[in-house]
Structures are given as C-alpha cells and as structure tokens.
Design a protein around this motif. Sequence first.
Motif, PDB file in Angstrom:
ATOM      1  N   UNK A  25       0.847  -1.203   0.000  1.00  0.00           N
ATOM      2  CA  UNK A  25       0.000   0.000   0.000  1.00  0.00           C
ATOM      3  C   UNK A  25       0.877   1.246   0.000  1.00  0.00           C
ATOM      4  N   UNK A  26       1.910   1.266   0.826  1.00  0.00           N
ATOM      5  CA  UNK A  26       2.802   2.423   0.877  1.00  0.00           C
ATOM      6  C   UNK A  26       3.534   2.617  -0.448  1.00  0.00           C
ATOM      7  N   UNK A  27       4.001   1.517  -1.058  1.00  0.00           N
ATOM      8  CA  UNK A  27       4.713   1.613  -2.335  1.00  0.00           C
ATOM      9  C   UNK A  27       3.809   2.167  -3.421  1.00  0.00           C
ATOM     10  N   UNK A  28       2.555   1.715  -3.455  1.00  0.00           N
ATOM     11  CA  UNK A  28       1.618   2.230  -4.455  1.00  0.00           C
ATOM     12  C   UNK A  28       1.313   3.712  -4.219  1.00  0.00           C
ATOM     13  N   UNK A  29       1.229   4.114  -2.959  1.00  0.00           N
ATOM     14  CA  UNK A  29       0.982   5.530  -2.656  1.00  0.00           C
ATOM     15  C   UNK A  29       2.166   6.385  -3.096  1.00  0.00           C
ATOM     16  N   UNK A  30       3.390   5.909  -2.850  1.00  0.00           N
ATOM     17  CA  UNK A  30       4.583   6.657  -3.272  1.00  0.00           C
ATOM     18  C   UNK A  30       4.641   6.729  -4.796  1.00  0.00           C
ATOM     19  N   UNK A  31       4.333   5.620  -5.455  1.00  0.00           N
ATOM     20  CA  UNK A  31       4.354   5.616  -6.922  1.00  0.00           C
ATOM     21  C   UNK A  31       3.328   6.599  -7.472  1.00  0.00           C
ATOM     22  N   UNK A  32       2.160   6.655  -6.837  1.00  0.00           N
ATOM     23  CA  UNK A  32       1.128   7.593  -7.294  1.00  0.00           C
ATOM     24  C   UNK A  32       1.573   9.036  -7.083  1.00  0.00           C
ATOM     25  N   UNK A  33       2.160   9.332  -5.915  1.00  0.00           N
ATOM     26  CA  UNK A  33       2.644  10.692  -5.666  1.00  0.00           C
ATOM     27  C   UNK A  33       3.769  11.056  -6.642  1.00  0.00           C
ATOM     28  N   UNK A  34       4.640  10.098  -6.933  1.00  0.00           N
ATOM     29  CA  UNK A  34       5.732  10.359  -7.877  1.00  0.00           C
ATOM     30  C   UNK A  34       5.181  10.627  -9.271  1.00  0.00           C
ATOM     31  N   UNK A  35       4.193   9.857  -9.678  1.00  0.00           N
ATOM     32  CA  UNK A  35       3.585  10.081 -10.994  1.00  0.00           C
ATOM     33  C   UNK A  35       2.956  11.472 -11.064  1.00  0.00           C
ATOM     34  N   UNK A  85       3.788  14.095  -9.252  1.00  0.00           N
ATOM     35  CA  UNK A  85       4.864  15.077  -9.236  1.00  0.00           C
ATOM     36  C   UNK A  85       5.511  15.181 -10.608  1.00  0.00           C
ATOM     37  N   UNK A  86       5.782  14.034 -11.221  1.00  0.00           N
ATOM     38  CA  UNK A  86       6.411  14.062 -12.546  1.00  0.00           C
ATOM     39  C   UNK A  86       5.494  14.697 -13.588  1.00  0.00           C
ATOM     40  N   UNK A  87       4.218  14.459 -13.483  1.00  0.00           N
ATOM     41  CA  UNK A  87       3.308  15.046 -14.487  1.00  0.00           C
ATOM     42  C   UNK A  87       3.198  16.561 -14.296  1.00  0.00           C
ATOM     43  N   UNK A  88       3.331  17.046 -13.054  1.00  0.00           N
ATOM     44  CA  UNK A  88       3.280  18.495 -12.817  1.00  0.00           C
ATOM     45  C   UNK A  88       4.581  19.174 -13.230  1.00  0.00           C
ATOM     46  N   UNK A  89       5.700  18.497 -13.044  1.00  0.00           N
ATOM     47  CA  UNK A  89       6.988  19.151 -13.288  1.00  0.00           C
ATOM     48  C   UNK A  89       7.617  18.746 -14.604  1.00  0.00           C
ATOM     49  N   UNK A  90       6.877  18.030 -15.387  1.00  0.00           N
ATOM     50  CA  UNK A  90       7.454  17.572 -16.652  1.00  0.00           C
ATOM     51  C   UNK A  90       7.678  18.765 -17.581  1.00  0.00           C
TER      52      UNK A  90
END
Length: 111
Positions: A89-99, A101-106
Amino acid sequence: MSIDPSVQVALVSAGGAVTAALVGVLVELVRRQGRVMGEVREHVANTHSTNLRDDLDQVVDGMSRVLEGQADHAEQLAYLRREMAHERVERLAVAERLDEHLSRTAAPPIN
C-alpha cells in the motif's frame, strides 16, 4: 427298561468315537491358536531395550513440540503477510505521488 448289551456296547463305542473326534478338533484348534499367537507375539514383542509406551510418549511429546512450532510459524507468516500488504500500500501511494509530481513538473514537449 433294560438295554440289550450289544446296544450298550454300540452306544459306548459311538460315544468314544465322538469324544475322540471332539478331542482331535480341540487339539487342532489349540494348535492353530498357538501358531497365531506366535505370529502376534512376533509382531508385538519388544525386541529392543526401551518400553514401547515410553517410545510412544516420546513421539507424542515430539509431536506436541512440532505443533507448537507450527503454530508459531503460522503467526509469524501472518505477521509477514500483514507487513507485506502494508508495504505494498505504501509503495503504491509513493508511486502515485511520484507520478503526480512528474506530471506536474514535466518539461513541455519540444516542437
């Protein structure tokens, strides 16, 4: 009422023959039973230095320890499964936050 002596002799002879036959049958039954008992004794006779009851008690004690260990392992496995589910659950939450973040800062695409 008097029985003829020849009939008496025949009755005694017949009774003796029946008795002899019954004794023969009984002797054969006892012989067979003795053979079967010998076979049974061969299978259950203690041919080693320890008592069978003591051996069984040791086996039961050993099985109790195995079952206790198995219960402990089951608890440990359940704990590990819960931990893995939490990590997932934590890994999926981090992956979602990273996605996100990357989509905002791309960087905008270069044309």
